[in-house]
Design a protein around this motif. Structure first.
Motif, PDB file in Angstrom:
ATOM      1  N   GLY A 102       0.807  -1.220   0.000  1.00  0.00           N
ATOM      2  CA  GLY A 102       0.000   0.000   0.000  1.00  0.00           C
ATOM      3  C   GLY A 102       0.836   1.263   0.000  1.00  0.00           C
ATOM      4  O   GLY A 102       0.519   2.233  -0.697  1.00  0.00           O
ATOM      5  N   SER A 103       1.918   1.268   0.759  1.00  0.00           N
ATOM      6  CA  SER A 103       2.784   2.451   0.815  1.00  0.00           C
ATOM      7  C   SER A 103       3.473   2.708  -0.519  1.00  0.00           C
ATOM      8  O   SER A 103       3.598   3.858  -0.955  1.00  0.00           O
ATOM      9  CB  SER A 103       3.836   2.284   1.913  1.00  0.00           C
ATOM     10  OG  SER A 103       3.210   2.225   3.170  1.00  0.00           O
ATOM     11  N   VAL A 104       3.898   1.656  -1.182  1.00  0.00           N
ATOM     12  CA  VAL A 104       4.521   1.809  -2.501  1.00  0.00           C
ATOM     13  C   VAL A 104       3.488   2.317  -3.505  1.00  0.00           C
ATOM     14  O   VAL A 104       3.781   3.203  -4.320  1.00  0.00           O
ATOM     15  CB  VAL A 104       5.167   0.484  -2.967  1.00  0.00           C
ATOM     16  CG1 VAL A 104       5.587   0.554  -4.427  1.00  0.00           C
ATOM     17  CG2 VAL A 104       6.361   0.143  -2.081  1.00  0.00           C
ATOM     18  N   MET A 105       2.277   1.791  -3.442  1.00  0.00           N
ATOM     19  CA  MET A 105       1.213   2.268  -4.338  1.00  0.00           C
ATOM     20  C   MET A 105       0.922   3.750  -4.088  1.00  0.00           C
ATOM     21  O   MET A 105       0.720   4.514  -5.034  1.00  0.00           O
ATOM     22  CB  MET A 105      -0.057   1.431  -4.151  1.00  0.00           C
ATOM     23  CG  MET A 105       0.062   0.034  -4.693  1.00  0.00           C
ATOM     24  SD  MET A 105      -1.329  -1.114  -4.380  1.00  0.00           S
ATOM     25  CE  MET A 105      -2.684  -0.126  -3.912  1.00  0.00           C
ATOM     26  N   ARG A 106       0.894   4.153  -2.818  1.00  0.00           N
ATOM     27  CA  ARG A 106       0.657   5.565  -2.495  1.00  0.00           C
ATOM     28  C   ARG A 106       1.777   6.433  -3.050  1.00  0.00           C
ATOM     29  O   ARG A 106       1.535   7.497  -3.625  1.00  0.00           O
ATOM     30  CB  ARG A 106       0.536   5.773  -0.988  1.00  0.00           C
ATOM     31  CG  ARG A 106       0.309   7.248  -0.650  1.00  0.00           C
ATOM     32  CD  ARG A 106       0.114   7.498   0.815  1.00  0.00           C
ATOM     33  NE  ARG A 106       1.363   7.329   1.524  1.00  0.00           N
ATOM     34  CZ  ARG A 106       1.476   6.846   2.747  1.00  0.00           C
ATOM     35  NH1 ARG A 106       0.417   6.459   3.408  1.00  0.00           N
ATOM     36  NH2 ARG A 106       2.643   6.742   3.321  1.00  0.00           N
TER      37      ARG A 106
ATOM     38  N   ALA B 237      -6.653  12.221  -3.807  1.00  0.00           N
ATOM     39  CA  ALA B 237      -6.959  11.098  -4.696  1.00  0.00           C
ATOM     40  C   ALA B 237      -6.711   9.759  -4.009  1.00  0.00           C
ATOM     41  O   ALA B 237      -7.530   8.832  -4.105  1.00  0.00           O
ATOM     42  CB  ALA B 237      -6.126  11.198  -5.972  1.00  0.00           C
ATOM     43  N   VAL B 238      -5.609   9.651  -3.302  1.00  0.00           N
ATOM     44  CA  VAL B 238      -5.274   8.418  -2.593  1.00  0.00           C
ATOM     45  C   VAL B 238      -6.324   8.117  -1.523  1.00  0.00           C
ATOM     46  O   VAL B 238      -6.797   6.982  -1.399  1.00  0.00           O
ATOM     47  CB  VAL B 238      -3.861   8.539  -1.969  1.00  0.00           C
ATOM     48  CG1 VAL B 238      -3.651   7.537  -0.864  1.00  0.00           C
ATOM     49  CG2 VAL B 238      -2.800   8.381  -3.036  1.00  0.00           C
TER      50      VAL B 238
ATOM     51  N   PHE C 226      -1.898   2.579   2.087  1.00  0.00           N
ATOM     52  CA  PHE C 226      -2.207   3.389   0.909  1.00  0.00           C
ATOM     53  C   PHE C 226      -2.797   4.745   1.298  1.00  0.00           C
ATOM     54  O   PHE C 226      -2.366   5.782   0.803  1.00  0.00           O
ATOM     55  CB  PHE C 226      -3.186   2.618   0.017  1.00  0.00           C
ATOM     56  CG  PHE C 226      -3.521   3.301  -1.275  1.00  0.00           C
ATOM     57  CD1 PHE C 226      -2.554   3.502  -2.243  1.00  0.00           C
ATOM     58  CD2 PHE C 226      -4.811   3.722  -1.532  1.00  0.00           C
ATOM     59  CE1 PHE C 226      -2.866   4.125  -3.443  1.00  0.00           C
ATOM     60  CE2 PHE C 226      -5.136   4.340  -2.723  1.00  0.00           C
ATOM     61  CZ  PHE C 226      -4.161   4.542  -3.681  1.00  0.00           C
ATOM     62  N   THR C 227      -3.776   4.733   2.177  1.00  0.00           N
ATOM     63  CA  THR C 227      -4.405   5.990   2.587  1.00  0.00           C
ATOM     64  C   THR C 227      -3.545   6.671   3.645  1.00  0.00           C
ATOM     65  O   THR C 227      -2.714   6.048   4.281  1.00  0.00           O
ATOM     66  CB  THR C 227      -5.818   5.745   3.144  1.00  0.00           C
ATOM     67  OG1 THR C 227      -5.734   4.854   4.251  1.00  0.00           O
ATOM     68  CG2 THR C 227      -6.731   5.165   2.081  1.00  0.00           C
TER      69      THR C 227
END
Length: 125
Positions: free
Chosen positions: A17-21, A43-44, A77-78
């Motif tokens: 999730g952190s990499v995607m963010r 957006a995230v 991610f969030t």
């Protein structure tokens, strides 16, 4: 389920999730810098809220899946802390309208996102 196993499951999901963010922040950085508004964080958070609404039912009965996806991936991610920091920076820089707009949009759109995700899951899943 052992606590150590849970830590690794959440940690692996948090990494994803952190990499995607970070990738979304890189992609949307030019819009945020150009307009002086934290679009990437918004957006995230909205996308993450939609996904948590969408996936809440399917993963409710699967403890490993819930830990990996809901707590790990979507938790990584969030970002409430980045939203809070960016809002404070806007306020401290005298951009009171942008700071207020950031709070309003994050809260409102994230609530709409989680609701829409939940409703979409009822239709699709």
């Amino acid at each position: 389920m052992t606590l150590l196993k849970e830590f690794f499951i959440v940690g692996a999901g948090g990494f994803v999730g952190s990499v995607m963010r970070y990738l979304m922040a890189v992609v949307l950085a030019s819009a945020s810098l150009k307009h002086g508004f934290p679009y990437a964080t918004l957006a995230v958070n909205v996308l993450g809220s939609f996904m948590i609404g969408f996936l809440s039912q399917p993963f409710s009965a699967n403890p490993y899946g819930r830990l990996f996806v809901m707590v790990g991936v979507l938790g990584g991610f969030t970002t409430f802390s980045t939203f809070s920091n960016e809002t404070l920076l806007l306020y401290n820089n005298g951009q009171f309208i942008f700071a207020s707009l950031n709070v309003l949009l994050n809260v409102l759109l994230c609530l709409v996102g989680v609701f829409c995700g939940f409703e979409a899951a009822k239709i699709i899943l």
